[in-house]
Scaffold this active site. Structure first.
Site, PDB file in Angstrom:
ATOM      1  CG  ASN A 147     -13.760  -2.751  -4.891  1.00 52.75           C
ATOM      2  OD1 ASN A 147     -13.099  -1.721  -5.007  1.00 52.75           O
ATOM      3  ND2 ASN A 147     -14.888  -2.790  -4.269  1.00 52.75           N
ATOM      4  CD  GLU A 242     -17.179   8.368  -1.578  1.00 49.83           C
ATOM      5  OE1 GLU A 242     -17.979   7.353  -1.370  1.00 49.83           O
ATOM      6  OE2 GLU A 242     -17.387   9.351  -1.732  1.00 49.83           O
ATOM      7  CB  CYS A 276     -18.323  -0.377  -1.540  1.00 49.17           C
ATOM      8  SG  CYS A 276     -18.413   0.794  -2.554  1.00 49.17           S
TER       9      CYS A 276
HETATM   10  P1  NAD Z   1      -8.065  -1.088   1.819  1.00 53.59           P
HETATM   11  O1  NAD Z   1      -8.577  -0.399   2.932  1.00 53.59           O
HETATM   12  O2  NAD Z   1      -7.116  -2.497   2.301  1.00 53.59           O
HETATM   13  O3  NAD Z   1      -6.973  -0.377   0.627  1.00 53.59           O
HETATM   14  C1  NAD Z   1      -7.516   0.525   0.082  1.00 53.59           C
HETATM   15  C2  NAD Z   1      -6.165   1.374  -0.407  1.00 53.59           C
HETATM   16  O4  NAD Z   1      -5.406   2.035   0.745  1.00 53.59           O
HETATM   17  C3  NAD Z   1      -4.933   0.573  -1.103  1.00 53.59           C
HETATM   18  O5  NAD Z   1      -4.437   1.421  -1.988  1.00 53.59           O
HETATM   19  C4  NAD Z   1      -4.052   0.318   0.010  1.00 53.59           C
HETATM   20  O6  NAD Z   1      -2.899   0.053  -0.622  1.00 53.59           O
HETATM   21  C5  NAD Z   1      -4.194   1.768   0.752  1.00 53.59           C
HETATM   22  N1  NAD Z   1      -3.690   1.728   2.203  1.00 53.59           N
HETATM   23  C6  NAD Z   1      -3.297   0.438   2.827  1.00 53.59           C
HETATM   24  N2  NAD Z   1      -3.010   0.859   4.085  1.00 53.59           N
HETATM   25  C7  NAD Z   1      -2.809   2.193   4.082  1.00 53.59           C
HETATM   26  C8  NAD Z   1      -2.136   3.010   4.949  1.00 53.59           C
HETATM   27  N3  NAD Z   1      -1.551   2.814   5.971  1.00 53.59           N
HETATM   28  N4  NAD Z   1      -2.047   4.665   4.624  1.00 53.59           N
HETATM   29  C9  NAD Z   1      -2.474   4.922   3.274  1.00 53.59           C
HETATM   30  N5  NAD Z   1      -3.005   4.079   2.197  1.00 53.59           N
HETATM   31  C10 NAD Z   1      -3.020   2.862   2.998  1.00 53.59           C
HETATM   32  O7  NAD Z   1      -9.326  -1.673   0.855  1.00 53.59           O
HETATM   33  P2  NAD Z   1      -9.297  -2.673  -0.294  1.00 53.59           P
HETATM   34  O8  NAD Z   1      -9.350  -4.170   0.323  1.00 53.59           O
HETATM   35  O9  NAD Z   1      -8.442  -2.272  -1.327  1.00 53.59           O
HETATM   36  O10 NAD Z   1     -10.914  -2.510  -0.777  1.00 53.59           O
HETATM   37  C11 NAD Z   1     -11.969  -2.913  -0.041  1.00 53.59           C
HETATM   38  C12 NAD Z   1     -12.612  -1.949   0.699  1.00 53.59           C
HETATM   39  O11 NAD Z   1     -12.923  -0.757   0.194  1.00 53.59           O
HETATM   40  C13 NAD Z   1     -13.926  -2.227   1.176  1.00 53.59           C
HETATM   41  O12 NAD Z   1     -14.287  -2.057   2.629  1.00 53.59           O
HETATM   42  C14 NAD Z   1     -14.885  -1.642   0.491  1.00 53.59           C
HETATM   43  O13 NAD Z   1     -16.302  -1.568   0.913  1.00 53.59           O
HETATM   44  C15 NAD Z   1     -14.286  -0.439   0.299  1.00 53.59           C
HETATM   45  N6  NAD Z   1     -14.686   0.459  -0.900  1.00 53.59           N
HETATM   46  C16 NAD Z   1     -15.422   1.656  -0.501  1.00 53.59           C
HETATM   47  C17 NAD Z   1     -16.126   2.084  -1.719  1.00 53.59           C
HETATM   48  C18 NAD Z   1     -16.875   3.469  -1.731  1.00 53.59           C
HETATM   49  O14 NAD Z   1     -16.880   4.026  -2.880  1.00 53.59           O
HETATM   50  N7  NAD Z   1     -17.372   3.504  -0.681  1.00 53.59           N
HETATM   51  C19 NAD Z   1     -15.844   1.533  -3.134  1.00 53.59           C
HETATM   52  C20 NAD Z   1     -14.988   0.428  -3.185  1.00 53.59           C
HETATM   53  C21 NAD Z   1     -14.512  -0.107  -2.229  1.00 53.59           C
END
Ligand code: NAD
Length: 468
Positions: A147, A242, A276
């Site tokens: 995002n 995060e 987020c």
């Molecule tokens: P996601 O958890 O689907 O993916 C995040 C990352 O993890 C991606 O690079 C993905 O390829 C990777 N990933 C997926 N499976 C994995 C595994 N088994 N092992 C290691 N890596 C893996 O999240 P998303 O859909 O890309 O983003 C949305 C989420 O992120 C929402 O829940 C949002 O709230 C959160 N977010 C949090 C913050 C924060 O700073 N707290 C900021 C932005 C987004």
């Protein structure tokens, strides 16, 4: 991909789709296990060269990175929009922030201090001199979501390098292109292998990170489910998580309603709510709820939906069809269970209309779980106590906004609400890149914000001189 200062391709190419028109923006390689191991080894090898740079050199090089990115701000902004569907005005804002994140990292590189410890405060320490120094951890593995594909990567890579670590970055496959662009710029100012960027099967890459003894820290931004999996198996590596949010906007009866409405619009619909810290629950005291909801609908109607490349567009597509279908499901579920649809609610492919729901109750899915879409769900409450109870009744605790003109109530709520930050008279989407950022409970562990991330990217060593 970028491994050890070289562009690496593979026979398997994965297309990156423009969420607005589904056209292929570019392709990225699908890393093999060997590629991942190579990237980790190259980061490990580069540790020695990185450690030998002076803080001044690291700082100056990070300034160069920031300046170079500034020259390319148009390219970065456009690419963020192409890979994420984010309206271009917000993409430009993100690019500006990433440039600033590197500038803050350059500044912080010169401020990595230890402290002196008065050991003679204890009898055994008399005559000793002791101080701490902060050392780099070594190799940092960074995993980032779709995002904010540029600035959230910058938030890990900038501080890691400022503290003289080397990095293997794995951006989201949904939006990996600006992270690769950023990596290439960093690579021109630092020794080969200081920054490596790899793309491909997330689970395979994540598992390699977890298994590798060469990796000293994993820093992850993304959803709760993946975060939990990493936390379970990370072992003794340092970890920053995060994760998601379900941030409330609490509007008390004495609030400036127009300002609160403006905040609700900004907070619910920023990048179609795929943030987020988006406002995900609007908790409003009964006395003003009619006026608030009427004004919120009026302001929501003004938003321009459509092509994210158009500088006037406020609402673009969601990242993919599944995400839009999921938002549609939870909105329909809320209506079925008694919520009133005041505006929106329609989906066309992965474009979801900004949507206002009133009379939402805390057990409805739309507010029970993290809804990543342009939805403003209004929950009406009888009292401040009820507002606090509902605000805290979630596993998440990232940020929160409170609208009131009464300083005593503001103070009371700032203490009672469980969140990493409580923001008075502004919505939860407020963030500057130097503030401590990070939630409690299911929202994660550790803090970001450049200074705090730099601290988490070091280990503290104590040095003691015994008396003569
Ligand atoms: P996601 O958890 O689907 O993916 C995040 C990352 O993890 C991606 O690079 C993905 O390829 C990777 N990933 C997926 N499976 C994995 C595994 N088994 N092992 C290691 N890596 C893996 O999240 P998303 O859909 O890309 O983003 C949305 C989420 O992120 C929402 O829940 C949002 O709230 C959160 N977010 C949090 C913050 C924060 O700073 N707290 C900021 C932005 C987004």
């Amino acid at each position: 991909m970028l491994i050890n200062g070289k562009n690496v391709t593979s026979e398997d190419e994965i297309p990156v789709l423009n969420p607005y028109n589904q056209e292929v923006v570019d392709t990225v390689p699908s890393a093999s296990q060997k590629d991942v191991k190579n990237a980790i080894q190259s980061a490990n090898k580069a540790k020695i060269k990185m450690k030998s740079l002076t803080s001044r050199e690291v700082s100056e090089n990070l300034y160069e990175v920031s300046n170079e990115m500034k020259k390319k701000i148009d390219e970065f902004s456009k690419m963020i929009t192409l890979e994420t569907g984010k309206p271009i005005k917000f993409s430009r804002e993100e690019a500006k922030r990433a440039i600033e994140t590197f500038k803050l990292s350059a500044e912080e590189a010169k401020r990595i201090y230890g402290e002196t410890i008065p050991l003679d405060a204890c009898r055994a320490g008399e005559g000793h001199i002791a101080f701490t120094i902060r050392e780099p951890l070594g190799v940092v593995a960074a995993i980032t979501p779709f995002n904010y594909p540029l600035n959230l990567a910058a938030h890990k890579v900038g501080p890691a390098i400022a503290a003289k670590n080397t990095v293997v970055l794995k951006p989201s496959l949904k939006a990996p292109l600006t992270a690769i662009m950023m990596g290439k710029i960093i690579d021109t100012y630092f020794p080969d292998g200081v920054i490596n960027v790899i793309t491909g099967n997330a689970k395979m890459i994540g598992d390699e990170f977890i298994k590798s003894d060469l990796i000293n820290k994993i820093t992850f931004t993304g959803g709760l489910n993946v975060g939990k999996k990493i936390a379970k198996s990370v072992g003794l590596k340092k970890l920053t998580l995060e994760l998601g949010g379900n941030d409330p906007l609490i509007v008390l009866s004495d609030a400036d309603i127009d300002k609160a409405v403006e905040a609700a619009v900004k907070g619910s619909y920023l990048y179609s709510g795929q943030v987020c810290i988006a406002v995900k629950r609007i908790i409003v005291e009964n006395e003003i709820a009619d006026e608030f909801s009427e004004k919120l609908v009026k302001e929501t109607k003004k938003l321009k939906i459509g092509d994210p490349m158009d500088p006037k567009t406020d609402i673009g597509p969601l990242i993919d069809l599944n995400s839009a279908i999921n938002v549609e499901k939870v909105v329909k579920d809320a209506i079925k269970n008694g919520a009133e649809l005041l505006y929106g609610g329609n989906r066309e492919k992965n474009l979801f209309e900004p949507t206002v729901l009133d009379y939402v109750t805390p057990e409805m899915k739309v507010v029970k779980e993290e809804t990543f879409g342009p939805v403003s769900p209004i929950i009406r409450v009888k009292s401040i106590d009820e507002a606090v109870k509902i605000a805290n009744d979630t596993c998440y605790a990232l940020q929160a906004g409170v609208f009131t003109e009464n300083i005593h109530k503001a103070l009371e709520l700032s203490q009672k609400i469980e969140a990493g930050a409580v923001i008075i008279n502004k919505q939860s989407t407020f963030r500057t890149d130097n503030m401590p950022f990070g939630g409690f409970k299911c929202s994660g562990i550790g803090k970001e914000g450049v200074k705090y991330a730099v601290n988490d990217m070091t280990r503290e060593k104590l040095i003691i001189f015994a008396p003569k």
